[in-house]
Write a protein that holds these residues in place. Sequence first.
Motif, short mmCIF file in Angstrom:
data_model
loop_
_atom_site.label_atom_id
_atom_site.label_comp_id
_atom_site.label_asym_id
_atom_site.label_seq_id
_atom_site.Cartn_x
_atom_site.Cartn_y
_atom_site.Cartn_z
N UNK A 40 0.95 -1.55 -0.38
CA UNK A 40 0.14 0.18 0.14
C UNK A 40 1.03 1.45 0.09
N UNK A 41 0.15 2.05 0.20
CA UNK A 41 1.22 3.42 0.23
C UNK A 41 2.04 4.27 1.15
N UNK A 42 2.70 2.71 1.97
CA UNK A 42 3.51 3.37 2.99
C UNK A 42 4.35 3.12 2.70
N UNK A 43 4.47 1.67 1.27
CA UNK A 43 5.85 1.72 0.85
C UNK A 43 6.21 3.19 0.32
N UNK A 44 5.47 4.05 -0.41
CA UNK A 44 6.08 4.97 -0.92
C UNK A 44 7.31 5.76 -0.21
N UNK A 45 7.99 5.11 1.18
CA UNK A 45 8.76 5.56 2.56
C UNK A 45 10.04 4.55 1.35
N UNK B 44 -5.36 -0.97 4.88
CA UNK B 44 -4.66 0.54 4.38
C UNK B 44 -5.68 1.59 5.41
N UNK B 52 4.13 7.78 6.19
CA UNK B 52 4.59 8.21 4.78
C UNK B 52 4.79 9.30 4.89
N UNK B 56 8.89 11.40 5.11
CA UNK B 56 9.77 12.92 4.35
C UNK B 56 10.09 13.20 5.30
#
Lengths: 243, 88
Positions: A40-45, B44, B52, B56
Amino acid sequence: MESMTGTWRWGVGLAVLAGLAVLAAFWMIFFYVPTEASMGVVQRIFYVHVPAAWMAFMAFGIVALCSLGYLWLRDERLDAISVSAAELGVVFTTIVLVTGPLWGKLAWGAWWVWEPRLTLTLLLWFIYIGYFVLRGATDNPERGKRFAAVLGVVGAVDIPLIHVSVNWFRSQHPRAVILRPEGPTAGPEIVITLLVSLLAFTLTFFALLLFRYGLEKLRHHADAVRFAAESPRQAAPVSGGVA
Amino acid sequence: MRTLLLLLALWSAVPQVIPAQTAPPAVEQIAPSSPLPVRPAPPRTLRAHWHVFVAFALAWALLFGYVLSLGRRFARLERDIQGMHGAP
């Protein structure tokens, strides 16, 4: 002082390029690359964590090479590059150690796992903290530089160990998805975004390295001015400078 | 007060937004991670977005902090050098 201006100018040029590359990387990370299926979105790390790790490895590789050169040639410029790269290596390893647990908590259910890659990366961070402790640990600065240079060379052995640890040991950390003999396993969007992010981090790294090297040259210049002010009859410091 | 109410309204709308994200539009499969038993995919939730954001923010805060520390050290050295040149 002439060469200092040149270093500064190159640093500013690279910083501008780095800023543009960072903007492109941010756009790709948040708007271009699709969300990864399993994590999911956490992979963007991944797009910060992996380039930061590569920068840390490059920094400590530079430390090892320049330390080796310093031990051989006793060139103050090599020591100045070593200490600059080591400082950046600590910064980028800190980024790896901070972003990794934020990803791991959702992917593994734990902030930290004492598995080989994580443990060796933490060890790398401690080795290069030790590099700075050693530099300041002796009354004789030249001896401190030599001791730190030896640690800079020996400590770099940890880098290939970190890289192969996921293959050699039973590791919870994901294996390499880009640097594989049979080619990357990630999708093309992921690979392109990672490469742009890597470019942004590389430009940032070299801009900061030039600024830090310029600072080291200025410090040597300050030492030379102080030496001349304290003993007006002697022209230059014994150890020479990096300018 | 109006801003606070607006934020509360946005916050209450979040649970309706999240289920729409459970089916990502495009699917990319990253490498098979390890020989260890595969854990189920993480839920999710908004928590993932927070992780995230924090990752960042911390990464760039560290870099900006380092740039600030470089600037401060530059300024201190230049002050020292000017002081030494000005000293009798």
